[in-house]
Enzyme design. Structure first.
Site, PDB file in Angstrom:
ATOM      1  N   ASN A  40      46.029  32.266  48.054  1.00  0.00           N
ATOM      2  CA  ASN A  40      46.081  32.768  49.421  1.00  0.00           C
ATOM      3  C   ASN A  40      44.961  32.140  50.245  1.00  0.00           C
ATOM      4  OD1 ASN A  40      44.400  34.452  47.778  1.00  0.00           O
ATOM      5  ND2 ASN A  40      44.519  36.124  49.239  1.00  0.00           N
ATOM      6  N   GLU A  42      43.252  32.762  53.918  1.00  0.00           N
ATOM      7  CA  GLU A  42      43.187  33.698  55.045  1.00  0.00           C
ATOM      8  C   GLU A  42      42.559  33.055  56.271  1.00  0.00           C
ATOM      9  OE1 GLU A  42      41.262  37.219  53.512  1.00  0.00           O
ATOM     10  OE2 GLU A  42      43.043  37.736  52.335  1.00  0.00           O
ATOM     11  N   CYS A  51      50.086  33.647  51.979  1.00  0.00           N
ATOM     12  CA  CYS A  51      50.042  34.171  50.612  1.00  0.00           C
ATOM     13  C   CYS A  51      50.084  33.028  49.594  1.00  0.00           C
ATOM     14  CB  CYS A  51      51.255  35.062  50.354  1.00  0.00           C
ATOM     15  SG  CYS A  51      51.258  36.591  51.298  1.00  0.00           S
ATOM     16  N   GLU A  53      51.972  32.783  46.964  1.00  0.00           N
ATOM     17  CA  GLU A  53      53.336  32.403  46.579  1.00  0.00           C
ATOM     18  C   GLU A  53      53.917  31.376  47.554  1.00  0.00           C
ATOM     19  OE1 GLU A  53      52.027  35.402  46.919  1.00  0.00           O
ATOM     20  OE2 GLU A  53      53.126  36.924  45.803  1.00  0.00           O
ATOM     21  N   CYS A  84      55.047  39.960  48.610  1.00  0.00           N
ATOM     22  CA  CYS A  84      55.289  40.670  49.872  1.00  0.00           C
ATOM     23  C   CYS A  84      56.658  40.300  50.433  1.00  0.00           C
ATOM     24  CB  CYS A  84      54.185  40.351  50.879  1.00  0.00           C
ATOM     25  SG  CYS A  84      54.384  38.748  51.681  1.00  0.00           S
ATOM     26  N   CYS A  87      57.180  36.615  51.518  1.00  0.00           N
ATOM     27  CA  CYS A  87      57.343  35.713  50.372  1.00  0.00           C
ATOM     28  C   CYS A  87      58.716  35.880  49.734  1.00  0.00           C
ATOM     29  CB  CYS A  87      56.240  35.953  49.347  1.00  0.00           C
ATOM     30  SG  CYS A  87      54.623  35.389  49.933  1.00  0.00           S
TER      31      CYS A  87
HETATM   32  N1  THU Z   1      48.753  38.202  49.280  1.00  0.00           N
HETATM   33  C1  THU Z   1      49.268  37.211  48.508  1.00  0.00           C
HETATM   34  O1  THU Z   1      48.735  36.099  48.459  1.00  0.00           O
HETATM   35  N2  THU Z   1      50.381  37.476  47.795  1.00  0.00           N
HETATM   36  C2  THU Z   1      50.994  38.692  47.735  1.00  0.00           C
HETATM   37  O2  THU Z   1      51.997  38.832  47.054  1.00  0.00           O
HETATM   38  C3  THU Z   1      50.465  39.812  48.503  1.00  0.00           C
HETATM   39  C4  THU Z   1      49.333  39.521  49.399  1.00  0.00           C
HETATM   40  C5  THU Z   1      47.524  37.938  50.030  1.00  0.00           C
HETATM   41  C6  THU Z   1      47.660  37.931  51.515  1.00  0.00           C
HETATM   42  C7  THU Z   1      46.248  38.276  51.928  1.00  0.00           C
HETATM   43  O3  THU Z   1      45.469  37.085  51.915  1.00  0.00           O
HETATM   44  C8  THU Z   1      45.739  39.184  50.825  1.00  0.00           C
HETATM   45  O4  THU Z   1      46.583  38.938  49.717  1.00  0.00           O
HETATM   46  C9  THU Z   1      45.764  40.665  51.167  1.00  0.00           C
HETATM   47  O5  THU Z   1      46.996  41.043  51.660  1.00  0.00           O
END
Ligand code: THU
Length: 131
Positions: A40, A42, A51, A53, A84, A87
């Site tokens: 991920n 941000e 994310c 994925e 999520c 994704c």
């Molecule tokens: N996130 C992911 O990378 N994958 C997921 O399946 C759920 C959430 C990340 C997004 C964000 O950077 C952090 O986790 C918190 O939501």
């Protein structure tokens, strides 16, 4: 540890989770046996965050990979985290038959995308406006 999990863990080490602190790694396998990983990433404009994925999937697609079979997701959460909604949608568009393995510490859960995304929007729905 299998190679897919090892690569998901390696990517988790690169997670740019400076705002949430929730570090995620993923690794996806294509039909030709290649593995692509992602983490991920941000943004200070939170909604732009990506994310793990989708990072892994987009890396794979941009290298010409297809026919995805498995994706492994690794977090440090108390229980395995499923992908999520965003994704799930992108996986549906490019990897409808994929199996998802999600790992948190010693805990692990496994399911098919079809089971956790039962009524997807897809290319068929776009055809509807042309009738
Ligand atoms: N996130 C992911 O990378 N994958 C997921 O399946 C759920 C959430 C990340 C997004 C964000 O950077 C952090 O986790 C918190 O939501």
């Amino acid at each position: 540890m299998d190679e897919l999990t090892a690569k998901a863990r390696a990517a988790q080490g690169y997670a740019r989770a400076e705002y949430s602190g929730f570090r995620v790694g993923a690794a996806i396998e294509s039909s030709d046996g290649r593995i692509f990983n992602g983490c991920n990433v941000e943004s200070s404009s939170y909604g732009l965050s990506i994310c793990a994925e989708r990072c892994a999937l987009v890396k794979a697609l941009s290298e010409g990979a297809d026919g995805f079979t498995r994706i492994v997701i690794v977090t440090d959460a108390a229980k395995p985290a499923p992908p999520c909604g965003a994704c799930r949608q992108l996986l549906w568009d490019y990897a409808p038959n994929i199996n998802i393995i999600t790992i948190a510490g010693e805990r692990r859960a496994e399911f098919s995308l079809k089971d956790i995304y039962p009524h997807p929007f897809g290319r068929d729905n776009l055809q509807d406006i042309k009738d």
